[in-house]
Design a protein around this motif. Structure first.
Motif, PDB file in Angstrom:
ATOM      1  N   LEU A   1       1.144   8.588  -1.505  1.00 46.67           N
ATOM      2  CA  LEU A   1       1.308   7.814  -0.266  1.00 46.67           C
ATOM      3  C   LEU A   1       2.107   8.590   0.786  1.00 46.67           C
ATOM      4  CD1 LEU A   1       2.063   4.240  -1.676  1.00 46.67           C
ATOM      5  CD2 LEU A   1       0.076   4.914  -0.320  1.00 46.67           C
ATOM      6  N   ASP A   2       2.984   9.483   0.321  1.00 44.99           N
ATOM      7  CA  ASP A   2       3.813  10.253   1.250  1.00 44.99           C
ATOM      8  C   ASP A   2       3.113  11.506   1.763  1.00 44.99           C
ATOM      9  OD1 ASP A   2       5.847   8.441   1.027  1.00 44.99           O
ATOM     10  OD2 ASP A   2       6.949   9.559  -0.496  1.00 44.99           O
TER      11      ASP A   2
ATOM     12  N   GLN B   1      -3.017  -0.616  -0.263  1.00 41.47           N
ATOM     13  CA  GLN B   1      -2.352   0.370   0.591  1.00 41.47           C
ATOM     14  C   GLN B   1      -2.740   1.789   0.190  1.00 41.47           C
ATOM     15  OE1 GLN B   1       1.816  -0.272   1.355  1.00 41.47           O
ATOM     16  NE2 GLN B   1       2.220   1.893   1.716  1.00 41.47           N
ATOM     17  N   LEU B   2      -2.831   2.030  -1.116  1.00 37.49           N
ATOM     18  CA  LEU B   2      -3.184   3.359  -1.601  1.00 37.49           C
ATOM     19  C   LEU B   2      -4.604   3.725  -1.190  1.00 37.49           C
ATOM     20  CD1 LEU B   2      -2.162   5.737  -3.360  1.00 37.49           C
ATOM     21  CD2 LEU B   2      -3.264   4.628  -5.304  1.00 37.49           C
TER      22      LEU B   2
ATOM     23  N   HIS C   1      -4.808   4.454   2.416  1.00 37.70           N
ATOM     24  CA  HIS C   1      -4.245   5.782   2.670  1.00 37.70           C
ATOM     25  C   HIS C   1      -5.256   6.875   2.315  1.00 37.70           C
ATOM     26  CE1 HIS C   1      -1.020   8.754   3.110  1.00 37.70           C
ATOM     27  NE2 HIS C   1      -1.445   9.290   1.980  1.00 37.70           N
TER      28      HIS C   1
ATOM     29  N   MET D   1       3.811   7.287  -5.008  1.00 33.15           N
ATOM     30  CA  MET D   1       4.557   7.494  -3.779  1.00 33.15           C
ATOM     31  C   MET D   1       4.346   8.912  -3.246  1.00 33.15           C
ATOM     32  SD  MET D   1       5.600   4.597  -3.262  1.00 33.15           S
ATOM     33  CE  MET D   1       5.810   3.078  -4.176  1.00 33.15           C
TER      34      MET D   1
ATOM     35  N   ASN E   1      -5.439   5.417  -8.552  1.00 30.72           N
ATOM     36  CA  ASN E   1      -5.774   4.122  -7.950  1.00 30.72           C
ATOM     37  C   ASN E   1      -6.042   3.042  -8.991  1.00 30.72           C
ATOM     38  OD1 ASN E   1      -5.974   3.037  -5.299  1.00 30.72           O
ATOM     39  ND2 ASN E   1      -8.139   2.708  -5.622  1.00 30.72           N
TER      40      ASN E   1
END
Length: 589
Positions: free
Chosen positions: A326-327, A107-108, A111, A323, A132
């Motif tokens: 990711l945000d 997911q990272l 992104h 996060m 990562n």
């Protein structure tokens, strides 16, 4: 995004833990099974001394051999069962951790792939590598060595205390007389090691950033004979990393012997007091033996909890960092639904203003029309805004105001993948990935066959040089194409653009880094690539753009002149001055 020390005071940050456990949802059955195993392990560990007490007092001291044999079988089964539970707990906790890490890393990286270039302009690559790799790996320890293990230790302590007070509360109090000292020393150790671990994480991030940046720029380091100075910088950063690790080693080397002494003191008091009780017949021998086992079992998890605690803290810090990444909202919004299979290639800029930062305008009020199949060239001094134009057309950056249209549709209306599929870009600095030439041409698109690659290579005149390489299309390209010449890398980029067959082609300084002989070959490739397509060319060498349908002269983000080669020469403005300057330099040479 810099690697600044984080406030690690909040261990059980509810929001962070909640976000982390969203990645556990796909594996809830496994998680609940681990929770069950944690309880089972704690109970099985705590019940063993209790059974030993019962065996000593009721079987051994009563000479009950039959009862002793039964208890021996029960204890053996208990030990085997506990071993199996511990094996399952260790395996599934590790399994859960690795699967969560895999999902977070995917997911990272997904992104990161979708972040706009502006983000990478100000974020060190080493920092992203740390996020990562290292930060994500820390989360694996949270599940395998941190949270699950710490909960297990706490549960074991609770059950041990319950059995101790149930058996003999006075002996329990004596056994725990050194517990406050252990608690204080553990807290001091936890606080010290917490700060040290954070220093280590910061030092690791700095090392990653420094090494990545300087290995990438090694040619500059060596060209300017800067090896010694860079070595001194590396030594200083590495020294900080060493100092942080040595501090953590120091705290561990102090804490564990101290904890061992405190535990031994508690055991000594227990034996001294309990022996008096046995002699006076106030305490049974089995009870004393059980308490000796309990006190050893009690202080071991206390010593380990401090370590588990810091593992959990590091996990929380890493989760916060991940996060936060990711945000990050620095993504090009892909809300467009227009996805034509083919486009004509009409391009229109209408009153476009753009700045990379605040209102430091790179482009000012840019308006121009490019018809389908037309070739347009941009010229101007470095920093005039030429490259920014093509970055905006691909939506690598978003404009501040104005509008960019392709075939009458705002580029924001296009699906982003479709938009970039219709636009091919050949850059001055060609980047080749480690792998085969075929891999670098297709970029992993399995729909592109070798036959198509050879056909594209024929069209741009690259077949001969590819065939001369060992393995042809299967020749292994080293990182960044180090084993190929600049011209060869450029030709591969032309093949790559041709095989994707875009309707709009952008050439950014595509011939500025090659010699004249190679330029002729590349110029042929350019002519083939531009044929029948809308072409936007950026070049310093005016000889390469004289045939362009339209030449746009830019200066300080504004369009100063526009027309074909002859018209601009007759105008005797900026373009004519630049042309005569280059022509004079060629004669002087």
């Amino acid at each position: 995004m810099e690697d600044k020390p984080q406030n690690t005071g909040k261990v059980f940050d509810a929001d962070v833990i909640k976000r982390l456990f969203t990645f556990v949802k796909p594996y809830l059955k496994t998680f609940y099974f681990i929770v069950f195993l944690t309880f089972a392990s704690a109970i099985l560990a705590a019940v063993r001394p209790f059974l030993i007490q019962y065996t000593v007092d009721n079987e051994i001291l009563q000479n009950d051999w039959e009862g002793l044999n039964k208890m021996f079988v029960i204890l053996a089964v208990l030990l085997v069962g506990h071993a199996i539970v511990q094996y399952l707990h260790t395996y599934f906790a590790g399994w859960l951790g690795q699967h969560v890490v895999r999902d977070i890393r995917v997911q990272l990286y997904r992104h990161i792939l979708n972040l706009r270039l502006k983000f990478f302009d100000r974020t060190p690559i080493g920092t992203l590598v740390t996020r990562n790799v290292s930060d994500v790996e820390t989360l694996s320890d949270v599940f395998s060595e941190g949270l699950a293990a710490m909960i297990g230790d706490i549960l074991q302590l609770v059950f041990i205390l319950g059995f101790m007070f149930y058996i003999d509360w006075e002996l329990a109090l004596v056994s725990l007389s050194t517990f406050p000292i252990m608690l204080v020393s553990t807290y001091i150790f936890k606080e010290k090691i917490k700060d040290t671990f954070q220093d280590v994480r910061t030092a690791v991030a700095r090392l990653n950033s420094f090494v990545q940046e300087h290995i990438t720029g090694m040619s500059i380091v060596q060209i300017f004979n800067n090896e010694k100075r860079e070595m001194e910088k590396f030594k200083e950063i590495n020294k900080e990393h060493t100092r942080a690790n040595v501090r953590s080693v120091l705290y561990y080397s102090v804490y564990f012997p101290v904890a061992e002494i405190i535990g031994a003191a508690g055991l000594g008091l227990l034996v001294w007091y309990g022996a008096h009780g046995v002699i006076d017949n106030d305490v049974s021998l089995g009870t004393l033996m059980a308490f000796i086992l309990y006190i050893q079992m009690f202080f071991r998890p206390i010593r380990m909890i401090a370590d588990r605690f810091n593992t959990l803290q590091l996990g929380v810090v890493s989760t916060e960092r991940l996060m936060r990444l990711l945000d990050s909202k620095e993504m090009i919004p892909d809300n467009g639904s227009y996805a034509p299979e083919k486009i004509k290639g009409n391009v229109n800029f209408k009153d476009v203003w753009f700045a990379y930062k605040d209102e430091d305008w790179v482009l000012r009020n840019i308006s121009l029309d490019v018809k389908a199949g037309e070739s347009v060239a941009f010229v101007g001094a470095t920093g005039a805004g030429k490259t920014s134009v093509i970055n905006l057309l691909n939506r690598f950056y978003e404009i501040n105001s104005g509008q960019i249209l392709i075939d009458g549709h705002d580029i924001k209306e296009y699906n982003l993948d479709v938009l970039r599929h219709h636009i091919g870009v050949v850059l001055q600095d060609v980047f080749l990935f480690s792998g085969t030439i075929a891999d670098n041409i297709s970029l992993g698109n399995k729909a592109i066959t070798e036959e198509q690659m050879w056909h594209a290579a024929d069209l741009v005149g690259a077949r001969k040089f590819i065939e001369r390489l060992p393995g042809g299309l299967h020749y292994q390209v080293m990182e960044r194409g180090a084993t190929l010449s600049v011209g060869q890398r450029q030709l591969i980029s032309f093949v790559r653009a041709m095989v994707y067959n875009p309707e709009i082609i952008i050439l950014d300084e595509a011939t500025s880094s090659v010699d004249s002989e190679t330029e002729e070959l590349i110029q042929y490739a350019i002519d083939q690539l531009m044929h029948g397509r809308t072409s936007i060319v950026i070049a310093h060498r005016l000889s390469t753009i004289q045939k362009a349908d339209k030449i746009i002269v830019m200066d300080r983000g504004e369009i100063k002149e526009m027309g074909n080669h002859e018209e601009l020469l007759r105008h005797e403005g900026y373009y004519a001055q630049l042309y005569h300057m280059q022509y004079k330099n060629m004669i002087d040479l």
